[in-house]
Write an enzyme that holds these catalytic residues in place. Sequence first.
Site, short mmCIF file in Angstrom:
data_model
loop_
_atom_site.label_atom_id
_atom_site.label_comp_id
_atom_site.label_asym_id
_atom_site.label_seq_id
_atom_site.Cartn_x
_atom_site.Cartn_y
_atom_site.Cartn_z
N GLN A 106 0.84 -1.20 0.00
CA GLN A 106 0.00 0.00 0.00
C GLN A 106 0.88 1.26 0.00
O GLN A 106 1.65 1.49 0.94
CB GLN A 106 -0.92 0.04 1.22
CG GLN A 106 -1.94 1.17 1.10
CD GLN A 106 -2.80 1.32 2.34
OE1 GLN A 106 -2.30 1.57 3.42
NE2 GLN A 106 -4.10 1.17 2.16
N TYR A 129 -5.96 10.77 4.35
CA TYR A 129 -4.56 11.04 4.04
C TYR A 129 -4.46 11.91 2.79
O TYR A 129 -5.48 12.32 2.23
CB TYR A 129 -3.79 9.72 3.90
CG TYR A 129 -3.73 8.97 5.22
CD1 TYR A 129 -3.04 9.51 6.30
CD2 TYR A 129 -4.38 7.76 5.39
CE1 TYR A 129 -2.99 8.84 7.52
CE2 TYR A 129 -4.34 7.09 6.60
CZ TYR A 129 -3.65 7.64 7.67
OH TYR A 129 -3.62 6.99 8.87
N ARG A 178 -7.69 2.43 -2.73
CA ARG A 178 -8.55 2.44 -1.54
C ARG A 178 -9.23 3.80 -1.44
O ARG A 178 -8.56 4.84 -1.49
CB ARG A 178 -7.74 2.15 -0.28
CG ARG A 178 -8.66 1.80 0.88
CD ARG A 178 -7.99 1.09 2.01
NE ARG A 178 -8.97 0.24 2.70
CZ ARG A 178 -8.86 -0.15 3.95
NH1 ARG A 178 -7.81 0.19 4.65
NH2 ARG A 178 -9.79 -0.90 4.50
N LYS A 195 -23.05 -2.98 22.77
CA LYS A 195 -21.71 -3.44 23.19
C LYS A 195 -21.59 -4.96 23.20
O LYS A 195 -20.66 -5.50 23.77
CB LYS A 195 -21.39 -2.90 24.60
CG LYS A 195 -21.40 -1.38 24.71
CD LYS A 195 -20.27 -0.78 23.91
CE LYS A 195 -20.52 0.68 23.64
NZ LYS A 195 -19.65 1.58 24.28
#
Lengths: 277, 652
Positions: free
Chosen positions: B100, B171, B219, B437
């Site tokens: 990646q 990013y 991605r 939960k």
Amino acid sequence: MKTKIVLNSEEALLEPSAIMGNEEGIYFTFMSDLGVIANVLPEPLEVASPLVSGYIVEIKNASFGERYMEAMLGVYVKLNGKVGMYPVTFLLSGPGAEMATYLGREKTGLSKKICENEDDISIKRDGDVLRGMVKRKGALLLDVSIKLGEYNNPAVGDIYNNPTAGKKTGGTSFYFHTVLEPDENGKAIYKKVNLISNEAEYAYHKWEPGKVSVRLYSSENDAWGEFPVFENMGGAYSVNDLEMKDLYIVGNPDPKKVIPKLMSTRFDKVALLKGER
Amino acid sequence: MKINTTAKIGNLEIKNRLIMTAMGVGLGNHEGEATEDFIAFYARRAKGGCGLIITEITRVCEGHGIGEYDQLSLSTDDNIPSFTKLAEEIHKYGSKIFVQLHHPGRETYTQLTGTEELVSASAIPSVAAPQPTRSLTIEEIHELVEQFGDAALRAKKANVDGVEIHGAHGYLIQQFLSANDNKRTDEYGGSAENRRRFLLEIIENIKEKCGEYYPISVRLSSSEFLDNVGITSGITVEETIETAKAVENAGVSLLNISAGTYATGFTIVEPTSYEQGWKIPFATEIRNNVNIPVAATGVIREAGFANKLIEEDKVDFVALGRPWLCDPDFGNKALSGNDDDIRKCMSCVYCFDTAGESLVTGGAHAKCAVNPEMGNETVYTKLQKNGNGKKAVVVGAGPGGLEAAIILAERNYDVTIFEKNDYLGGQLYLASLPPHKQKMRYFIVYAAKKLKDYGVDLRLNTTVSAEEIRALNPYVTIIATGSEPIRPSKIPGINNDNVYTPVEILKGEVTLANQRVIVVGSGLTGMETAIALQTAGNEVSIVEMQDVCGSGGGQTVIMDERGTLAKLGVCTMPGHRLLEIRSDAVIVADNADIEVEIPCDSVVISLGVKSVNSYEDLLNDLSNVFVIGDAKCAGRRIGDAVHEAYKIAYRI
């Protein structure tokens, strides 16, 4: 000296400078919630940080009036790639509060309200501890203490541009200047909103960092408790001169979208629509 | 099983439909080599049945391109040999590997990059960790495009089967794609087409350098979900569909669909409250608009669920991250239908937090709470089965006790485990009680099966005495008696009738409604108790002695919990310590020792826990007595107890 109703054209100009000289008090920053902050932002401002900053200060030498107390909560926003501060709400008290409020709202577009008693906004000092409180119409809205020494979280120094005595720092702020006019039915409506960009400069005489504890509450008229306090980041006791530079219109957002985000910070519930129109 | 069928990415055949997505695990070195630890970690997952492994973020340039201290790097030719070795190891198991390629943009730290400023599409600092940030120049963008291509070529030279361009999770590439972050006015900003230009130029450059048929995955975040935090200018699914079409036209072979950005990190590394497969519909919508395979992630935890996604033609590949950390054999178990044998990820985000601890400094790696072998593949190399039926006693069936019992049983010890309650899991069970939960019970369910498989003598509802333990003549005794809530006796009013514990609230033993309630303490339990109480119609305030509400838990868990507290309007008061409880108020003192009275009707004390260990001194005549978990040191996380348990059970 007696004044007169009619002024000549030169006398009728507003004082062009806006210097809050000898501004002294408590500055504080805390981590809040992005969603809550984004929700209070009028378009086109976008949230830039989950932090909220505020202050309680006494402005002793204003270029436009007598001394007054002022408290503010503001958030960090971005507009066209520029990051700045959007002051969400101001409360003022003391002899100069009236002029500072009129000028702030009419000239600059600041969301200001007045507290009825001068000591509704107070700062008390006991050694290295200061406590500031803001009340309005009998309801406590802000109670902040600061123990001088170190910030709660050292990262907050960068948020303030690491001030020190003798240092000058600058920053951008955004305000919404609103134009209220009668419509064709004779009812006053907001027809236009100017988004104002303003550069300001702080000249610091004192900046003493400290550990803050922030308590915010809401009343019927002032929703200061809307911002959750998830982390006390820190603050300072400061004495400084703040100069607001020129104002520029950088947008004209749709009043229908903007006004609902401004009204509660400018008017009390009693002034807002009750019942069916 | 449909997941056990081959499929192609471009011309590359993948042996099954299971992909391991990129996760930063910190097993490298500062030079970015594929170290022995890295290779062992990935090879173990290949051995465990993974069809395609995608490495963690791999930098394409130094300086502002550094995202983690110990991350992989293909910024120069220096690391080609170690990547060659990595590919070779993966190929031994018939698996394929992609590297990646990544640039963090503003989502890194100047301590790491060594630069004065971070870079991004525009000069807008990160919301999550603001640092000085500047916008990239056109020349720098062009240089980066070349660097992505050069790094891809190095991967190809290392016999890596393909590359994935990280265009998701906030990013650099996503900073260009997102109108929320990209305010440029040149050819890389403005319209969606311009914002995609950087990504498309990278794809073009890789194809030029690596050839038309070298597989490229991209991605993407289907949505930034910024509307969850009130921001309307983020990437939406509709926009990502157009990006997907554009990258397909550019010759990409695979779309790997995730979600989120840094401001919505809880949609990237989801805490336990997120439903299994919640992101899949977005990926399916994108898939319906393209003709290349689509992989998707999204809290997929059960093999049956994964299989159904392929069976029902929702996605082409099932992309899993954390499940491979929990169980390296996820693939083989899933492919053979042994879902019950899979040690499933509870989404406790211990891995994410432990990775984060050394992100800037290096020197440590990510850890999985329930799989101590993860990242320690070169340390725990072989579990010796030499217990020879010797007696092992475990007292306490919390996470640590369960792990110790399983490993000792696997080593052929004759294990008896005593638990005073009528349930397994201890505090972990309690943590699974609040709404949404329930995934926290995965480990309990897994452990219960293992205890049964190994024939462990399980005695619930049993408070064992030291004499009874001694009578069993154990070779090894594990004291895993956990902890109990702290109720500081010095606080006036602590024993008032209006004072409760979170356990009483969460187990439903006490019901509060239409009350002003103060929850003292903002650990995860405190926050969850506050949420439960506010939801039940109370007006709740949290008082926390530390300056931060919600410390001591997983980062994205805390983000998620805080978001819920904010939405519900729970009042939070960090920096205030409890002094006194009255019938109608609590008195607290702030950081400046200023006392404040807070009116209330009831108080819930969630001040953490203290160790419970009444056995150690009584058993000092026995050999091999070990105290683990909260019984040894209270207030730590599940992973701390499980890791301690494993280490002792492995080595004894």
